[in-house]
Design an enzyme around this catalytic site. Structure first.
Site, PDB file in Angstrom:
ATOM      1  N   SER A  78       6.950   9.316  -5.445  1.00 19.77           N
ATOM      2  CA  SER A  78       5.615   9.195  -4.764  1.00 19.77           C
ATOM      3  C   SER A  78       5.489   9.880  -3.615  1.00 19.77           C
ATOM      4  O   SER A  78       6.690  10.900  -3.183  1.00 19.77           O
ATOM      5  CB  SER A  78       5.566   7.593  -3.676  1.00 19.77           C
ATOM      6  OG  SER A  78       4.403   7.521  -2.621  1.00 19.77           O
ATOM      7  N   TYR A  91      -1.603  11.226  -4.740  1.00 18.22           N
ATOM      8  CA  TYR A  91      -3.169  11.212  -4.241  1.00 18.22           C
ATOM      9  C   TYR A  91      -3.844  12.066  -3.596  1.00 18.22           C
ATOM     10  O   TYR A  91      -2.982  13.154  -4.152  1.00 18.22           O
ATOM     11  CB  TYR A  91      -2.667  10.261  -3.250  1.00 18.22           C
ATOM     12  CG  TYR A  91      -2.418   8.683  -2.960  1.00 18.22           C
ATOM     13  CD1 TYR A  91      -2.906   7.916  -3.361  1.00 18.22           C
ATOM     14  CD2 TYR A  91      -0.917   8.568  -2.862  1.00 18.22           C
ATOM     15  CE1 TYR A  91      -2.463   6.713  -3.091  1.00 18.22           C
ATOM     16  CE2 TYR A  91      -0.112   7.392  -2.913  1.00 18.22           C
ATOM     17  CZ  TYR A  91      -0.932   6.718  -2.833  1.00 18.22           C
ATOM     18  OH  TYR A  91      -0.106   5.148  -3.726  1.00 18.22           O
ATOM     19  N   THR A 138      -2.577   9.056  -8.639  1.00  9.98           N
ATOM     20  CA  THR A 138      -2.908   7.640  -8.573  1.00  9.98           C
ATOM     21  C   THR A 138      -3.902   7.283  -8.164  1.00  9.98           C
ATOM     22  O   THR A 138      -4.860   8.064  -7.493  1.00  9.98           O
ATOM     23  CB  THR A 138      -2.533   6.748  -7.841  1.00  9.98           C
ATOM     24  OG1 THR A 138      -0.352   6.619  -8.198  1.00  9.98           O
ATOM     25  CG2 THR A 138      -2.981   5.171  -6.852  1.00  9.98           C
ATOM     26  N   LYS A 155      -3.092   7.056 -14.052  1.00  8.16           N
ATOM     27  CA  LYS A 155      -2.769   5.577 -13.291  1.00  8.16           C
ATOM     28  C   LYS A 155      -3.261   4.573 -12.334  1.00  8.16           C
ATOM     29  O   LYS A 155      -3.916   5.182 -11.520  1.00  8.16           O
ATOM     30  CB  LYS A 155      -0.856   6.006 -12.340  1.00  8.16           C
ATOM     31  CG  LYS A 155      -0.130   4.513 -11.577  1.00  8.16           C
ATOM     32  CD  LYS A 155       0.549   5.154 -10.585  1.00  8.16           C
ATOM     33  CE  LYS A 155       1.947   3.660 -10.670  1.00  8.16           C
ATOM     34  NZ  LYS A 155       0.834   3.419  -9.382  1.00  8.16           N
ATOM     35  N   HIS A 183      -2.080  -1.332  -8.596  1.00  8.23           N
ATOM     36  CA  HIS A 183      -1.156  -1.201  -7.597  1.00  8.23           C
ATOM     37  C   HIS A 183      -0.644  -2.326  -6.987  1.00  8.23           C
ATOM     38  O   HIS A 183       0.037  -2.033  -6.100  1.00  8.23           O
ATOM     39  CB  HIS A 183      -2.436  -0.605  -6.750  1.00  8.23           C
ATOM     40  CG  HIS A 183      -1.425   0.433  -6.031  1.00  8.23           C
ATOM     41  ND1 HIS A 183      -2.200   1.537  -6.029  1.00  8.23           N
ATOM     42  CD2 HIS A 183      -0.813   0.288  -4.721  1.00  8.23           C
ATOM     43  CE1 HIS A 183      -1.601   2.506  -4.713  1.00  8.23           C
ATOM     44  NE2 HIS A 183      -1.205   1.582  -4.709  1.00  8.23           N
TER      45      HIS A 183
END
Length: 421
Positions: A145, A168, A194, A282, A306
């Site tokens: 992440s 992100y 994402t 995603k 999510h």
């Protein structure tokens, strides 16, 4: 307590973790209908097993973006994994990448690096070589992440592995470019972008707990970057989540201040101009967005809601999967992330067209419960359950798993009023 299925780790983790940390990992958005549905929907898919087939040899190997892995079970990105162990001096397993583990630099007592590592990995002397042999044998993909509490460099230093980086998109595109370049230099193989978080979902448990990242942890991937005005513009520091607005969580404040709400398909195309790494989109749940992902140059699609933490009453991932697969028409691989707790779930996802699945919460709960041994147990149990499901369904390889091996509730004819004569 003997663990016989991976769902048992959640109750153990709840006992061991501080309430704020457990609620952050376990909870969903608003009424948490989608959170429950991510699991319940699997129970509405039944098997159509075939018999009298020689299943003495089962091959679970596959390839993902050209990389060969031993099974279609991969590790999803999970933020702030070092909260998964409540003791600051204990072992922290921040990311599970090809089943290699990165640990926090807590107090060390050993006199050599090997001794120090052994103490961190469970405070016991064991032959780490056996762990590495297991890891290599269970070769798969793991995803780090952006909001991990270990950096891409720390993860890469654990050894070779197939690693993806979850990204992100920040308002400051220079920060995004630096994160991508950093992942590239560290040897990561793909970007999982994402796209379902222009704003943070209403996670009521985090609001009640006034969730913040513990002060001894930071978001490591942002250390050493040129952050420009990012720190000053945000209500909280970008490497830690310490400030909380009166009516919200620290994470919600962070997302509001930093994540770009103007994110669009043009940004997927822009990302391809700054990296040669393949991009997985995603957060796709519809056929329309699957087609747009492909048109925008995505190398793959991850069907995800999510972890049911964004828009409640969105469909479960397994319910959305087949629609996305049909829209993709084999042009790119489609993966599922969300709700998988059994090997039978893996089989059902592949029967509906998934190229593989990702798991998140079970890894974190096992990490909190038993550290490295728990994570290995999760992967081993899922592997064994999936192999058994294949054998009992009459499938010797992944290519033999077909739509004909399952029946879903949407396959059955709906009860309709009889026509009037």
């Amino acid at each position: 307590m003997e663990i016989t299925n991976i769902m048992e780790y959640e109750a153990i983790a709840k006992q061991k973790l501080p309430k704020m940390a457990f609620d952050y990992y376990a909870s969903g958005a608003e009424d948490q209908w989608t959170l429950a549905e991510n699991r319940n929907a699997f129970s509405r898919i039944l098997f159509r097993p075939r018999i009298l087939i020689d299943v003495s040899k089962i091959d679970m190997a596959t390839t993902v973006l050209g990389f060969k892995i031993s099974m279609p079970i991969m590790i999803a990105p999970t933020a702030m994994q070092k909260m998964a162990h409540p003791e600051g001096s204990g072992p922290y397993f921040d990311s599970v990448l090809q089943f290699w583990f990165v640990v926090d630099n807590g107090p060390l007592l050993g006199s050599t690096p090997q001794q120090e590592r052994h103490q961190l990995l469970g405070r016991s002397w064991f032959d780490f070589h056996h762990v590495l042999c297991f890891i290599l044998d269970m070769c798969t993909v793991a995803t780090l992440s952006s909001w991990a509490t270990s950096s891409v460099e720390e993860v890469a230093s654990t050894g070779p592995g197939i690693r993806f980086f979850q990204l992100y998109v920040y308002k400051d595109r220079n920060v995004v470019a630096q994160l991508v370049r950093r992942a590239e230099r560290a040897g990561f193989k793909a970007i999982a972008l994402t796209v379902d978080t222009p704003r943070l979902g209403r996670r009521e448990a985090d609001i009640k707990n006034r969730f913040t990242l513990p002060p001894f942890l930071t978001l490591k991937n942002f250390e050493g970057l040129d952050l420009g005005k990012m720190d000053k513009a945000s209500p909280i520091n970008c490497t830690s989540l310490l400030a909380v607005q009166a009516d919200d969580s620290g994470l919600a404040s962070y997302v509001a201040g930093q994540i770009d709400r103007t994110l669009s398909w043009k940004d997927v195309e822009w990302l391809q101009t700054i990296t040669k790494l393949p991009i997985l989109v995603k957060g796709v749940l519809t056929a329309e967005d699957a087609r747009l992902s492909i048109q925008s140059g995505a190398a793959g699609i991850i069907v995800s809601n999510h972890g049911a933490r964004q828009l409640d009453y969105s469909p479960s991932t397994i319910m959305a999967l087949e629609e996305v697969v049909k829209a993709a028409r084999g042009r790119v691989p489609v993966f599922l992330d969300g709700g998988v707790r059994r090997g039978t779930d893996v089989f059902k996802a592949l029967a509906l067209g998934a190229s593989g699945i990702f798991i998140g919460r079970p890894v974190v709960f096992a990490l909190a419960s038993e550290g490295e041994a728990g994570v290995r147990k999760v992967l081993q149990i899922l592997r064994e359950e999936f192999e058994l499901a294949m054998a009992l369904s009459g499938c010797r390889s992944l290519k033999e798993i077909t739509r004909a091996h399952i029946v879903t509730d949407w396959d059955l004819p709906r009860n309709r009023p009889a026509p009037r004569l």
